[in-house]
Design an enzyme around this catalytic site. Structure first.
Site, mmCIF file in Angstrom:
data_model
loop_
_atom_site.group_PDB
_atom_site.id
_atom_site.type_symbol
_atom_site.label_atom_id
_atom_site.label_comp_id
_atom_site.label_asym_id
_atom_site.label_seq_id
_atom_site.Cartn_x
_atom_site.Cartn_y
_atom_site.Cartn_z
ATOM 1 N N THR A 29 -10.719 8.739 -17.412
ATOM 2 C CA THR A 29 -10.807 9.098 -18.826
ATOM 3 C C THR A 29 -9.876 8.217 -19.656
ATOM 4 O O THR A 29 -8.680 8.140 -19.384
ATOM 5 C CB THR A 29 -10.423 10.566 -19.035
ATOM 6 N N CYS A 50 10.459 -5.953 -13.090
ATOM 7 C CA CYS A 50 9.757 -5.494 -11.892
ATOM 8 C C CYS A 50 10.530 -5.823 -10.621
ATOM 9 O O CYS A 50 10.321 -5.199 -9.583
ATOM 10 C CB CYS A 50 8.371 -6.126 -11.819
ATOM 11 N N SER A 55 -1.226 -6.672 -22.248
ATOM 12 C CA SER A 55 -0.577 -5.367 -22.168
ATOM 13 C C SER A 55 -0.076 -4.955 -23.545
ATOM 14 O O SER A 55 0.478 -5.771 -24.277
ATOM 15 C CB SER A 55 0.594 -5.433 -21.180
ATOM 16 N N GLN A 76 2.787 -12.215 -22.075
ATOM 17 C CA GLN A 76 3.923 -12.626 -22.896
ATOM 18 C C GLN A 76 3.505 -13.470 -24.105
ATOM 19 O O GLN A 76 4.346 -13.799 -24.953
ATOM 20 C CB GLN A 76 4.927 -13.415 -22.050
ATOM 21 N N ALA A 128 -1.446 -4.404 -17.651
ATOM 22 C CA ALA A 128 -1.815 -5.738 -17.173
ATOM 23 C C ALA A 128 -1.863 -5.798 -15.657
ATOM 24 O O ALA A 128 -2.643 -6.565 -15.089
ATOM 25 C CB ALA A 128 -0.835 -6.772 -17.713
ATOM 26 N N THR A 129 -1.045 -5.003 -14.977
ATOM 27 C CA THR A 129 -1.069 -5.011 -13.509
ATOM 28 C C THR A 129 -2.446 -4.619 -12.992
ATOM 29 O O THR A 129 -3.012 -5.289 -12.117
ATOM 30 C CB THR A 129 0.008 -4.071 -12.944
ATOM 31 N N ASN A 135 7.096 -15.006 -17.909
ATOM 32 C CA ASN A 135 7.884 -13.841 -18.319
ATOM 33 C C ASN A 135 9.382 -14.008 -18.072
ATOM 34 O O ASN A 135 10.194 -13.298 -18.664
ATOM 35 C CB ASN A 135 7.386 -12.581 -17.612
ATOM 36 N N HIS A 172 2.407 -2.775 -24.427
ATOM 37 C CA HIS A 172 3.820 -2.520 -24.688
ATOM 38 C C HIS A 172 4.651 -3.793 -24.858
ATOM 39 O O HIS A 172 5.820 -3.715 -25.191
ATOM 40 C CB HIS A 172 4.422 -1.608 -23.613
#
Length: 348
Positions: A213, A295, A175, A158, A68-69, A130, A177
């Site tokens: 890739t 973070c 994201s 989230q 997501a970043t 978050n 994960h």
């Protein structure tokens, strides 16, 4: 170890691992190669893209990124518009906004956006915060931005896979994960007609928007996690709501930070006067929970989210965040609450 840090990351779903495994062993071909093995890998990527897109609004395209970043960076740096953002956004947004000399908008004490400034800008607003779980009225905000000729970027990291994503945003960052998929992959959903300037050059493999890739294994894991989330969304929501009620009762002596109604209930951010959150985390070694965003952990600075909603530095440093979800049990909530409360009492 009792894991209560679902906002930081989630356990990998067995179904996601199973979907990844073939592409980590025999299916290792480059999905951008023209031979049969490459075409097979490319087909797996496209299956995953459809699975991820199924949880997003119609009328747009999914661009796979490293997370997501990167998706947020592409949206903000590539849109060519002046940028405004809620003061409680993730660092991935705030740092980009600072880089382009953007503006931060104030937040109410419940965590909701105080006022939407509407003009021809890019407005960045997180669907579910978050740190405090506040749910912003994204559909309403999208209507205001569209009426003024602006664009809306929604960080839905989230929320994706946990609740329906409202139609209305022009771009949505997600994201894998955070929904029991693998780390290292995310996506930016871009509404049809929205143009972006690529921020990574070197081949333009991903629709000309993102060079590099693609990993069929990561894409497959993301797709499987999204499919599972779609199938389990209602069941997971009921389970999480029950855990919220149980945790709220177990931490009755604590104060909830942020809204309790417009909130994702897998996020319990609470404070107690006299508690040192950093010390508490250290004392409760067998429980994984946090003092806020992963973070920003270790910086020593109070949470910018808690400060934005009006908490003092002392209140912010006495706050903890408990995150739970699909694989959390009621027994784990009970055991963790007893240990955390016992350690907190010893500090008072």
């Amino acid at each position: 170890m009792i894991y209560l840090d679902y906002q930081a990351t989630t356990p990998l779903a067995p179904e996601a691992f199973a979907a990844m495994e073939p592409w980590l062993t025999n299916g290792f071909a480059n999905p951008h190669s023209a031979h049969a093995a490459g075409r097979a890998a490319a087909a797996a990527v496209e299956v995953a893209r459809d699975q991820v897109a199924a949880l997003l609004p119609p009328g747009g395209r999914v661009i796979f990124t490293s997370g997501a970043t990167e998706a947020l960076n592409l949206a903000i740096m590539g849109c060519g518009h002046p940028v405004r953002a809620a003061a409680t956004e993730h660092a991935a947004v705030l740092d980009c906004v600072q880089h382009v000399d953007g503006e931060l908008l104030p937040i109410r004490s419940d965590g909701l956006l105080d006022q939407v400034t509407t003009d021809a800008t890019l407005l960045a607003v997180m669907l579910v915060n978050n740190e405090i779980g506040t749910i912003q009225p994204i559909a309403h905000i999208a209507g205001l931005t569209r009426a003024s000729g602006g664009l809306l970027l929604c960080d839905a990291v989230q929320a994706y896979g946990r609740m329906p994503i409202p139609d209305g945003p022009d771009m949505i960052a997600i994201s894998a994960h955070k929904i029991h998929g693998p780390k290292g992959i995310g996506a930016l959903w871009v509404r049809d007609g929205v143009s972006l300037i690529p921020q990574m050059l070197g081949g333009g493999q991903e629709q000309g928007m993102r060079s590099g890739t693609l990993s069929p294994a990561l894409c497959a894991g993301f797709g499987a996690a999204a499919k599972l989330a779609s199938e389990r969304m209602e069941t997971d929501a009921v389970h999480v709501s029950a855990l919220w009620d149980r945790a709220l009762a177990a931490f009755a002596d604590w104060t909830v930070n942020g809204a309790t109604t417009e909130r994702y209930k897998g996020n319990l951010n609470i404070r107690r006067e006299g508690v040192d959150a950093a010390r508490l985390i250290s004392e409760c070694r067998n429980i994984a929970f946090s003092a806020g965003s992963a973070c920003a952990s270790g910086s020593g600075r109070p949470s910018h989210v808690l400060r934005a909603i009006g908490l003092t530095d002392a209140q912010a440093k006495s706050s903890i965040r408990l995150g739970f979800g699909r694989y959390t049990t009621a027994e784990e909530i009970d055991i963790a609450a007893e240990a955390i409360n016992r350690a907190a009492e010893a500090m008072l």
